[in-house]
Scaffold this motif. Sequence first.
Motif, PDB file in Angstrom:
ATOM      1  N   VAL A   1       0.959  -1.146  -0.318  1.00  0.00           N
ATOM      2  CA  VAL A   1       0.121  -0.290   0.440  1.00  0.00           C
ATOM      3  C   VAL A   1       0.865   1.060  -0.227  1.00  0.00           C
ATOM      4  CG1 VAL A   1      -1.176   1.120   1.251  1.00  0.00           C
ATOM      5  CG2 VAL A   1      -2.056  -0.733   1.043  1.00  0.00           C
ATOM      6  N   ALA A   2       1.578   1.910   0.560  1.00  0.00           N
ATOM      7  CA  ALA A   2       2.136   2.765   0.802  1.00  0.00           C
ATOM      8  C   ALA A   2       3.708   2.879  -0.497  1.00  0.00           C
ATOM      9  CB  ALA A   2       4.068   2.253   1.554  1.00  0.00           C
ATOM     10  N   ASP A   3       3.952   1.697  -1.306  1.00  0.00           N
ATOM     11  CA  ASP A   3       4.413   1.801  -2.080  1.00  0.00           C
ATOM     12  C   ASP A   3       3.597   2.322  -3.271  1.00  0.00           C
ATOM     13  OD1 ASP A   3       6.499   1.505  -4.605  1.00  0.00           O
ATOM     14  OD2 ASP A   3       4.766  -0.050  -5.454  1.00  0.00           O
ATOM     15  N   LEU A   4       2.491   1.784  -3.265  1.00  0.00           N
ATOM     16  CA  LEU A   4       1.229   2.390  -4.410  1.00  0.00           C
ATOM     17  C   LEU A   4       1.085   3.720  -4.438  1.00  0.00           C
ATOM     18  CD1 LEU A   4      -1.251  -0.551  -4.890  1.00  0.00           C
ATOM     19  CD2 LEU A   4       0.159   0.148  -6.509  1.00  0.00           C
TER      20      LEU A   4
ATOM     21  N   PRO B   1      -3.308   4.738   4.961  1.00  0.00           N
ATOM     22  CA  PRO B   1      -3.791   4.396   4.041  1.00  0.00           C
ATOM     23  C   PRO B   1      -5.429   4.019   4.875  1.00  0.00           C
ATOM     24  CG  PRO B   1      -1.745   3.908   4.022  1.00  0.00           C
ATOM     25  CD  PRO B   1      -1.794   5.580   5.515  1.00  0.00           C
ATOM     26  N   ARG B   2      -5.859   3.991   6.178  1.00  0.00           N
ATOM     27  CA  ARG B   2      -6.273   3.319   6.728  1.00  0.00           C
ATOM     28  C   ARG B   2      -7.710   4.309   6.646  1.00  0.00           C
ATOM     29  NH1 ARG B   2      -5.609  -1.009   9.393  1.00  0.00           N
ATOM     30  NH2 ARG B   2      -3.521  -1.696  10.085  1.00  0.00           N
ATOM     31  N   GLN B   3      -7.295   5.148   6.039  1.00  0.00           N
ATOM     32  CA  GLN B   3      -8.783   6.817   5.754  1.00  0.00           C
ATOM     33  C   GLN B   3      -9.918   6.348   5.047  1.00  0.00           C
ATOM     34  OE1 GLN B   3      -7.403  10.086   4.412  1.00  0.00           O
ATOM     35  NE2 GLN B   3      -9.413  11.393   4.229  1.00  0.00           N
ATOM     36  N   GLY B   4     -10.908   6.269   5.121  1.00  0.00           N
ATOM     37  CA  GLY B   4     -12.300   5.566   4.301  1.00  0.00           C
ATOM     38  C   GLY B   4     -11.983   6.220   3.143  1.00  0.00           C
ATOM     39  N   LEU B   5     -12.048   5.585   1.792  1.00  0.00           N
ATOM     40  CA  LEU B   5     -12.198   6.130  -0.035  1.00  0.00           C
ATOM     41  C   LEU B   5     -13.163   7.060   0.390  1.00  0.00           C
ATOM     42  CD1 LEU B   5     -10.326   5.376  -2.463  1.00  0.00           C
ATOM     43  CD2 LEU B   5     -12.075   3.538  -2.579  1.00  0.00           C
ATOM     44  N   LEU B   6     -13.835   7.338   1.039  1.00  0.00           N
ATOM     45  CA  LEU B   6     -14.658   8.471   0.850  1.00  0.00           C
ATOM     46  C   LEU B   6     -14.791   9.488   1.184  1.00  0.00           C
ATOM     47  CD1 LEU B   6     -17.989   7.990  -0.415  1.00  0.00           C
ATOM     48  CD2 LEU B   6     -18.661   7.677   2.403  1.00  0.00           C
ATOM     49  N   ARG B   7     -13.626   9.867   1.967  1.00  0.00           N
ATOM     50  CA  ARG B   7     -13.025  10.754   2.269  1.00  0.00           C
ATOM     51  C   ARG B   7     -12.050  11.341   1.448  1.00  0.00           C
ATOM     52  NH1 ARG B   7     -15.194  13.221   6.574  1.00  0.00           N
ATOM     53  NH2 ARG B   7     -16.402  11.474   8.391  1.00  0.00           N
ATOM     54  N   LEU B   8     -11.903  10.870   0.430  1.00  0.00           N
ATOM     55  CA  LEU B   8     -11.190  11.317  -0.404  1.00  0.00           C
ATOM     56  C   LEU B   8     -11.542  11.776  -1.368  1.00  0.00           C
ATOM     57  CD1 LEU B   8      -8.784   8.972   0.820  1.00  0.00           C
ATOM     58  CD2 LEU B   8      -8.043   8.677  -1.161  1.00  0.00           C
ATOM     59  N   SER B   9     -10.554  13.086  -2.247  1.00  0.00           N
ATOM     60  CA  SER B   9     -11.177  13.360  -3.565  1.00  0.00           C
ATOM     61  C   SER B   9     -11.541  12.566  -4.147  1.00  0.00           C
ATOM     62  CB  SER B   9     -10.047  14.803  -3.790  1.00  0.00           C
ATOM     63  OG  SER B   9      -8.273  14.489  -4.360  1.00  0.00           O
ATOM     64  N   GLY B  10     -12.574  12.957  -5.063  1.00  0.00           N
ATOM     65  CA  GLY B  10     -12.487  12.645  -6.734  1.00  0.00           C
ATOM     66  C   GLY B  10     -11.848  11.850  -7.657  1.00  0.00           C
ATOM     67  N   GLY B  11     -10.243  13.083  -7.536  1.00  0.00           N
ATOM     68  CA  GLY B  11      -9.193  12.625  -8.208  1.00  0.00           C
ATOM     69  C   GLY B  11      -8.038  11.245  -7.478  1.00  0.00           C
ATOM     70  N   ASN B  12      -8.441  11.531  -6.383  1.00  0.00           N
ATOM     71  CA  ASN B  12      -7.659  10.778  -4.999  1.00  0.00           C
ATOM     72  C   ASN B  12      -7.890   8.878  -5.656  1.00  0.00           C
ATOM     73  OD1 ASN B  12      -4.554  12.093  -4.142  1.00  0.00           O
ATOM     74  ND2 ASN B  12      -6.344  13.811  -3.805  1.00  0.00           N
ATOM     75  N   GLN B  13      -9.234   9.700  -5.848  1.00  0.00           N
ATOM     76  CA  GLN B  13     -10.154   8.136  -6.179  1.00  0.00           C
ATOM     77  C   GLN B  13      -9.848   7.565  -7.172  1.00  0.00           C
ATOM     78  OE1 GLN B  13     -14.623   8.511  -4.824  1.00  0.00           O
ATOM     79  NE2 GLN B  13     -14.412   9.747  -2.562  1.00  0.00           N
ATOM     80  N   GLN B  14      -9.704   8.267  -8.752  1.00  0.00           N
ATOM     81  CA  GLN B  14      -9.173   7.411  -9.589  1.00  0.00           C
ATOM     82  C   GLN B  14      -7.613   6.704  -9.028  1.00  0.00           C
ATOM     83  OE1 GLN B  14     -11.555   7.379 -11.494  1.00  0.00           O
ATOM     84  NE2 GLN B  14     -10.373   6.903 -13.858  1.00  0.00           N
ATOM     85  N   LYS B  15      -7.192   7.421  -8.990  1.00  0.00           N
ATOM     86  CA  LYS B  15      -5.971   7.133  -8.307  1.00  0.00           C
ATOM     87  C   LYS B  15      -5.272   5.808  -8.272  1.00  0.00           C
ATOM     88  CE  LYS B  15      -3.782  11.654  -7.856  1.00  0.00           C
ATOM     89  NZ  LYS B  15      -2.874  12.168  -7.626  1.00  0.00           N
ATOM     90  N   VAL B  16      -6.963   5.245  -7.042  1.00  0.00           N
ATOM     91  CA  VAL B  16      -7.312   3.809  -6.005  1.00  0.00           C
ATOM     92  C   VAL B  16      -6.984   3.137  -7.417  1.00  0.00           C
ATOM     93  CG1 VAL B  16      -8.006   2.574  -4.334  1.00  0.00           C
ATOM     94  CG2 VAL B  16      -7.199   5.802  -3.659  1.00  0.00           C
ATOM     95  N   ALA B  17      -8.015   3.601  -7.637  1.00  0.00           N
ATOM     96  CA  ALA B  17      -8.849   3.201  -8.847  1.00  0.00           C
ATOM     97  C   ALA B  17      -8.254   1.960 -10.046  1.00  0.00           C
ATOM     98  CB  ALA B  17      -9.942   3.779  -9.630  1.00  0.00           C
ATOM     99  N   ILE B  18      -6.860   3.291 -10.085  1.00  0.00           N
ATOM    100  CA  ILE B  18      -5.837   2.512 -11.716  1.00  0.00           C
ATOM    101  C   ILE B  18      -4.869   2.040 -10.112  1.00  0.00           C
ATOM    102  CG2 ILE B  18      -4.022   3.258 -13.047  1.00  0.00           C
ATOM    103  CD1 ILE B  18      -5.645   5.908 -12.968  1.00  0.00           C
ATOM    104  N   ALA B  19      -4.345   2.017  -9.621  1.00  0.00           N
ATOM    105  CA  ALA B  19      -3.230   1.965  -8.375  1.00  0.00           C
ATOM    106  C   ALA B  19      -3.468   0.202  -8.243  1.00  0.00           C
ATOM    107  CB  ALA B  19      -2.735   2.290  -7.368  1.00  0.00           C
TER     108      ALA B  19
END
Length: 843
Positions: free
Chosen positions: A344-347, A358-376
Amino acid sequence: LGENGAGKSTLINLLTGVHRPDAGTIAVDGARVDLARFGPRQAEALGVSVVHQELSLSPHLTVAENVFLAQPPTRFGLIDRREMERRAADRFHGLGVAIDPAALAGELALAEQQLVEFVKATVVRPKVLILDEATSALDRAQVALLFAELRRLRAAGTAVVFVSHRLEEVFALCDRMTVLKNGEEVATVPTAGTTTAGLVQLMVGRRLEEVFPPKPPIDQVLAAPVALAVRDLASGRRFRDVSFELHRGEILGLGGLQGHGQHALLAALFGRHPVEGGLALGGEPARIETPRAATRRGVAYVPADRKTEGLLLPLSVRENLALPNLGRLGRWGLIQGERETDLVADLVRRLQIRLRSPRQGLLRLSGGNQQKVAIAKWLPLRPDVFLLAEPTRGIDVGTKQEIYRLMRELAAAGAAILLISSDTVELLGLSDRVLVLYEGRPVATFQGEEVTEENVVHASVAGRTLDQAGREGRKGRVDRADRAGQAERAGAATLRSSASPALGPTTPSPPPPLVEDRPAAAAAGAERRRLPRAWREVAPIYAVLAGFALVYLFATRGSVSLGTLNNLSAYLFPLTLAALAQSVVMLTGGIDLSLGALVSLATVLLATRMYDSAGSMLGAVLLVLAVGALLGFLTGAVVTFARLPAIIVTLATSFLWAGLALFVLDVPGGHLPARFAQGMTGQLGGTVPVTLLVLAAVLLAWKAIKSTPLGLGIYAVGDNPAGAFASGVPVRRARLAAYVVAGVLAMIGGIGLAAYSGTGDPLIGTPYTLAAISAAVLGGVSFLGGQGQLRGAVAGALILGLLIQILFISGLSPSYQRVIQGVVLIVALGIKVLAGRRLAEGR
């Protein structure tokens, strides 16, 4: 403007009453307001409308219902659906798009849903219109139509706040630009005189020029081994006759107008849709029937809609990143925490995902950072094929270049990429070749120097290449004035109006004609004429019910009479009402385990409060209904205001109501006048069962409630609670109303049960709790809320009751009856689910 996480969406949530500010003031028309006091409803009442970055639509409501969700047109207190659909159709026509107001919102393409969001926000001309990434899923032609409408609104006096990562759109539309960084204002500058380079420097704090990485020579790309090959691939009405080869190290773009099969093709290659035709991975034939099978064969998929398809928003960033990689993180069936932490740290570091932990709820991230997670999340698997749909949607200008470089790095390492992008410049800048789809079929493939905007756009709107068009012209062929020709001319005219890089304020071309060129249009229209949608959804369960009714009639063929059917109606009445009560609560996404106790309480209240006089009977019935409404309100209040899980709250209240029933009458008995019991379980005019008339009255009453704004709100709250709140729906009121209605319906069922049994019993309603849930689910009511109809729950209850009667008549031992009952119910539910899937596939 600002990078992901700069605070743009948070600011918008403050301006629309979703969040409460810690400090400062908000003024509308010069008057200070506290928008968070009543939420988005107050903002909308003051003339502030918003198109959120994350869609707020209720997928199982129609387009028209979504557009007028907060304020539907009414007549005598009931929703005027004909007027609602007419007004919605007028708005879409004025915008220049062809969207059926009667279609379910969830069946639309993402771009169409975004246009519905826009119409929803502007259906009543607002004083202030806020758009948060409202063009992220739109192509250039659709953006041109949207901008034409925005300019009309601006000319009429509406103030517009526009958020976009597409800088050419900002320069084309906006008078001033405010840049945010780390939650603070950096600068507000006039658009005139500001350059892209200067604006980007304000946003990211450094000079940056957005460029695409260099492409390898096309001959080198085509000489590489084939990673994915498809031959004559088809998937129902989604696409057909698709053939191409995707080489290792290649980025193949899918061009074409929105809704012409590109997104369906990617989903099908990931096992989301059934396909016919040939498919090979790495030179070997392959069958990909599920996403799990696709992942195992080295295929990764980043869908366009990250919210519903790409991510699990309730989970943490860590869990989302680890989920596809559990195989490499586990040891003896257990996840190794140290491995997970390192991965997780590497991604997070590699894609520069902004988060507190990294334990933060995904819902609280901005839309662009959510998109990064979807790719990573896919990168550790090192897939051979990446299916990327809008990979930079919602990503800021400073990070787009990093994603572009990442894609080229993946391709250079041997991965093959199939790409969809609504940004034509991005599609051309990244793709080695572009395959254009038109009406679900490939019409052209461009490579090398052929990959130009002129070629791709022409093939997208005309369904043929410029060379083909030239040859037709030389042969003297006349362009036929059919639907395809109309669509081509309208699309070309629209694109001409948006041909300048800045999408400048040219005179907008007239909207394209509202025609459906999709092959399914005629068939879908015929299907609608045959059977209304509401009945199509419950037709399978009613077909199953008809089968059970025939079996019952055969089993009782020697004793069937009007009296027998009347007795059956009285017997089925309590279960049917309990199922209706449970269905209303489930529509809001809740559940009520206390309904059986309410049924018991109704019987003991009647048996202890009813005497032989007509006034006493009426008073006792009204008392029971009032108690049901009161207890339903108390249950709903705890669930709604304390925000406790409904399953726990109603389990607790089931004990409370059961204790109350035992307090009123601790053993079966009491006094229930024979005249009342006979009247409730008798027949009107010697033919029509009274219980059937009461059931009909209940269903008519629910139809009336459903036709009010409150009833529409009940469905919306269960379908998309956050979206309903953002749309101005009184969420708390809707949930409370559902529990109140359920309490009253359960008590009506208890009245019928008391009349049928002739006594009061503090434990008689216990079996109805689980039976009501079973009947509701069998009838098509979803545990997740927002989906299902009470007429389906009626059929489910009748099936359960008839099954019990048939098994009783059979004379089998109780053990065999239970086993057979379970098997038959599973089979019946399977038939219903299979038929529902066939209907969905047809749509």
